[in-house]
Scaffold this motif. Structure first.
Motif, PDB file in Angstrom:
ATOM      1  N   GLY A 205       0.801  -1.217   0.000  1.00 36.84           N
ATOM      2  CA  GLY A 205       0.000   0.000   0.000  1.00 36.84           C
ATOM      3  C   GLY A 205       0.832   1.264   0.000  1.00 36.84           C
ATOM      4  N   GLU A 206       2.017   1.196  -0.601  1.00 41.37           N
ATOM      5  CA  GLU A 206       2.933   2.339  -0.630  1.00 41.37           C
ATOM      6  C   GLU A 206       2.585   3.276  -1.788  1.00 41.37           C
ATOM      7  N   ILE A 207       1.535   4.048  -1.599  1.00 40.40           N
ATOM      8  CA  ILE A 207       1.132   5.003  -2.632  1.00 40.40           C
ATOM      9  C   ILE A 207       2.109   6.175  -2.620  1.00 40.40           C
ATOM     10  N   SER A 208       2.579   6.548  -3.823  1.00 40.37           N
ATOM     11  CA  SER A 208       3.651   7.535  -3.958  1.00 40.37           C
ATOM     12  C   SER A 208       3.382   8.811  -3.180  1.00 40.37           C
ATOM     13  N   SER A 209       2.238   9.404  -3.411  1.00 45.40           N
ATOM     14  CA  SER A 209       1.893  10.653  -2.719  1.00 45.40           C
ATOM     15  C   SER A 209       0.389  10.786  -2.689  1.00 45.40           C
ATOM     16  N   ILE A 210      -0.167  10.933  -1.505  1.00 45.71           N
ATOM     17  CA  ILE A 210      -1.624  11.013  -1.378  1.00 45.71           C
ATOM     18  C   ILE A 210      -2.032  12.431  -0.986  1.00 45.71           C
ATOM     19  N   PRO A 211      -2.546  13.220  -1.943  1.00 43.99           N
ATOM     20  CA  PRO A 211      -3.048  14.551  -1.584  1.00 43.99           C
ATOM     21  C   PRO A 211      -4.177  14.431  -0.573  1.00 43.99           C
ATOM     22  N   SER A 215     -10.356  11.128  -1.987  1.00 40.84           N
ATOM     23  CA  SER A 215     -11.378  10.506  -1.147  1.00 40.84           C
ATOM     24  C   SER A 215     -10.973   9.110  -0.688  1.00 40.84           C
ATOM     25  N   LYS A 216     -11.506   8.732   0.467  1.00 37.07           N
ATOM     26  CA  LYS A 216     -11.271   7.388   1.004  1.00 37.07           C
ATOM     27  C   LYS A 216     -11.875   6.340   0.076  1.00 37.07           C
ATOM     28  N   PHE A 217     -12.932   6.730  -0.641  1.00 41.11           N
ATOM     29  CA  PHE A 217     -13.568   5.790  -1.571  1.00 41.11           C
ATOM     30  C   PHE A 217     -12.581   5.347  -2.650  1.00 41.11           C
ATOM     31  N   VAL A 218     -11.895   6.318  -3.266  1.00 37.59           N
ATOM     32  CA  VAL A 218     -10.932   5.991  -4.322  1.00 37.59           C
ATOM     33  C   VAL A 218      -9.832   5.101  -3.766  1.00 37.59           C
ATOM     34  N   LEU A 219      -9.350   5.407  -2.562  1.00 40.51           N
ATOM     35  CA  LEU A 219      -8.305   4.597  -1.952  1.00 40.51           C
ATOM     36  C   LEU A 219      -8.805   3.185  -1.641  1.00 40.51           C
ATOM     37  N   SER A 220     -10.094   3.053  -1.327  1.00 39.67           N
ATOM     38  CA  SER A 220     -10.645   1.725  -1.026  1.00 39.67           C
ATOM     39  C   SER A 220     -10.616   0.808  -2.241  1.00 39.67           C
ATOM     40  N   LEU A 221     -10.651   1.407  -3.440  1.00 37.39           N
ATOM     41  CA  LEU A 221     -10.593   0.607  -4.658  1.00 37.39           C
ATOM     42  C   LEU A 221      -9.195   0.043  -4.882  1.00 37.39           C
ATOM     43  N   LEU A 222      -8.197   0.612  -4.178  1.00 37.06           N
ATOM     44  CA  LEU A 222      -6.810   0.182  -4.323  1.00 37.06           C
ATOM     45  C   LEU A 222      -6.403  -0.766  -3.196  1.00 37.06           C
ATOM     46  N   ALA A 234     -20.892  -3.219  -4.921  1.00 34.39           N
ATOM     47  CA  ALA A 234     -20.740  -2.544  -3.627  1.00 34.39           C
ATOM     48  C   ALA A 234     -20.200  -1.132  -3.831  1.00 34.39           C
ATOM     49  N   ALA A 235     -19.256  -0.984  -4.743  1.00 29.91           N
ATOM     50  CA  ALA A 235     -18.676   0.339  -5.008  1.00 29.91           C
ATOM     51  C   ALA A 235     -19.735   1.303  -5.528  1.00 29.91           C
ATOM     52  N   LEU A 236     -20.648   0.795  -6.339  1.00 26.74           N
ATOM     53  CA  LEU A 236     -21.703   1.650  -6.900  1.00 26.74           C
ATOM     54  C   LEU A 236     -22.705   2.114  -5.840  1.00 26.74           C
ATOM     55  N   GLU A 237     -22.692   1.493  -4.680  1.00 32.26           N
ATOM     56  CA  GLU A 237     -23.598   1.876  -3.598  1.00 32.26           C
ATOM     57  C   GLU A 237     -22.960   2.885  -2.644  1.00 32.26           C
ATOM     58  N   GLU A 238     -21.662   3.142  -2.794  1.00 31.31           N
ATOM     59  CA  GLU A 238     -20.951   4.005  -1.850  1.00 31.31           C
ATOM     60  C   GLU A 238     -21.416   5.469  -1.950  1.00 31.31           C
ATOM     61  N   ARG A 239     -21.307   6.179  -0.834  1.00 32.56           N
ATOM     62  CA  ARG A 239     -21.797   7.560  -0.753  1.00 32.56           C
ATOM     63  C   ARG A 239     -21.054   8.486  -1.715  1.00 32.56           C
ATOM     64  N   TRP A 240     -19.714   8.348  -1.793  1.00 34.41           N
ATOM     65  CA  TRP A 240     -18.930   9.270  -2.627  1.00 34.41           C
ATOM     66  C   TRP A 240     -19.360   9.218  -4.085  1.00 34.41           C
ATOM     67  N   ILE A 241     -19.604   8.006  -4.581  1.00 38.78           N
ATOM     68  CA  ILE A 241     -19.920   7.849  -5.998  1.00 38.78           C
ATOM     69  C   ILE A 241     -21.312   8.393  -6.321  1.00 38.78           C
ATOM     70  N   ASN A 242     -22.173   8.486  -5.302  1.00 40.94           N
ATOM     71  CA  ASN A 242     -23.551   8.934  -5.530  1.00 40.94           C
ATOM     72  C   ASN A 242     -23.813  10.361  -5.055  1.00 40.94           C
TER      73      ASN A 242
END
Length: 313
Positions: A205-211, A215-222, A234-242
């Motif tokens: 989970g060594e992401i180069s740089s996280i501004p 969103s936590k949603f995008v990070l959850s996909l990784l 499940a992703a389509l039901e998340e709050r951020w995407i809607n």
């Protein structure tokens, strides 16, 4: 009363058009013209359908695909121009991508998703270009796993890089693209490139740089562990995407074959009275969605008919 049929516009193609179309050979009902472009797997040739004058190509032993023009360009260029995209725009694109992926999964297709495979139409909607893909039986998506390796390392899920069995959740890893849209950078990079080091960064989970605004949603996909990674549904039901979309549904459309009542009577009349096809053959071919010269003729004529109706208005 007798059904009113709008006369089909004159379809006869002049000899002058056929003579002046630059071509090297004739294949079936088509003239094969100049090469427009070529890639690793295929050449893009210009073709003229002799019977209708429409520029497209289909033969009995070859597939020539005429694809829609994506006037908005590709997503990679959009990101490069702006450095990074606004969250609202990224949300819209990600909704469309995940919805399309859900549709593919329903049909047993697991895709090779990367920024370069996303184009934009004139309405700024995402269009997914097929690169490499694999197939599963639609009724066993959660049970069967695939082993064929495909995908670009920078966008491939860690289970792919590790040459492990994988399933539909590799496409949820398209969160890499959402991250790239938001930040203008890829989450996992290694210089100089080394696929083992890249895989290790993903697993750790060594992401180069996280501004801070990613969103936590995008990070959850990784999530490196596919068992913990959310499914597409499940992703389509998340709050951020809607957010901002209320209860607007993202359900994908299901294709259904044409029924006899769906067929354009003017085109059918032209095909039987002028081209000499038997009505039963035309209806049977179209309602069973069978690729053939009849299918090509019908859809080319239908497009021509629809254009003439729009022009008349």
């Amino acid at each position: 009363g007798q059904e009113h049929r709008t006369p089909l516009p004159l379809v006869k193609v002049s000899r002058e058009m056929l003579r002046t179309f630059p071509h090297s050979k004739r294949v079936g009902s088509y003239l094969v013209g100049k090469m427009i472009n070529k890639g690793s797997f295929a050449k893009v040739m210009e073709g003229l359908h002799i019977g209708t004058g429409e520029k497209t190509l289909e033969t009995e032993n070859s597939y020539y695909m005429t694809m829609e023009l994506c006037a908005g360009g590709d997503l990679m260029d959009r990101i490069c121009e702006r450095k990074r995209l606004e969250e609202r725009e990224v949300r819209r694109y990600t909704r469309q991508i995940l919805s399309a992926v859900d549709h593919l999964h329903r049909h047993g297709i697991v895709h090779d998703l990367k920024i370069e495979n996303f184009l934009l139409d004139e309405h700024n909607n995402i269009k997914i270009v097929f690169g490499l893909s694999n197939t599963l039986k639609p009724d066993s998506l959660s049970l069967d796993l695939l082993s064929t390796q495909c995908g670009s390392p920078a966008y491939a899920a860690p289970e792919l890089l590790a040459h492990r069995k994988y399933g539909p959740k590799v496409d949820v890893w398209s969160g890499v693209s959402a991250f790239a849209m938001l930040t203008g950078t890829l989450p996992f990079t290694v210089e100089p490139f080394n696929i083992k080091h890249l895989h290790q960064k993903m697993v750790n989970g060594e992401i180069s740089s996280i501004p801070s605004d990613v969103s936590k949603f995008v990070l959850s996909l990784l999530e490196p562990d596919p068992a913990k990674r959310p499914s597409v549904r499940a992703a389509l039901e998340e709050r951020w995407i809607n957010e901002g979309y209320g209860k607007k549904s993202l359900n994908s459309l299901c294709h259904k074959n044409l029924s006899p009542d769906d067929l354009n009577s003017s085109v059918l009349t032209y095909m039987t009275d002028t081209l000499g096809y038997a009505l039963s053959d035309v209806v049977h071919t179209l309602t069973n969605n069978r690729p053939s010269p009849i299918m090509a003729y019908y859809h080319l004529l239908l497009n021509k008919f629809n254009r003439s109706q729009k022009g008349a208005k």
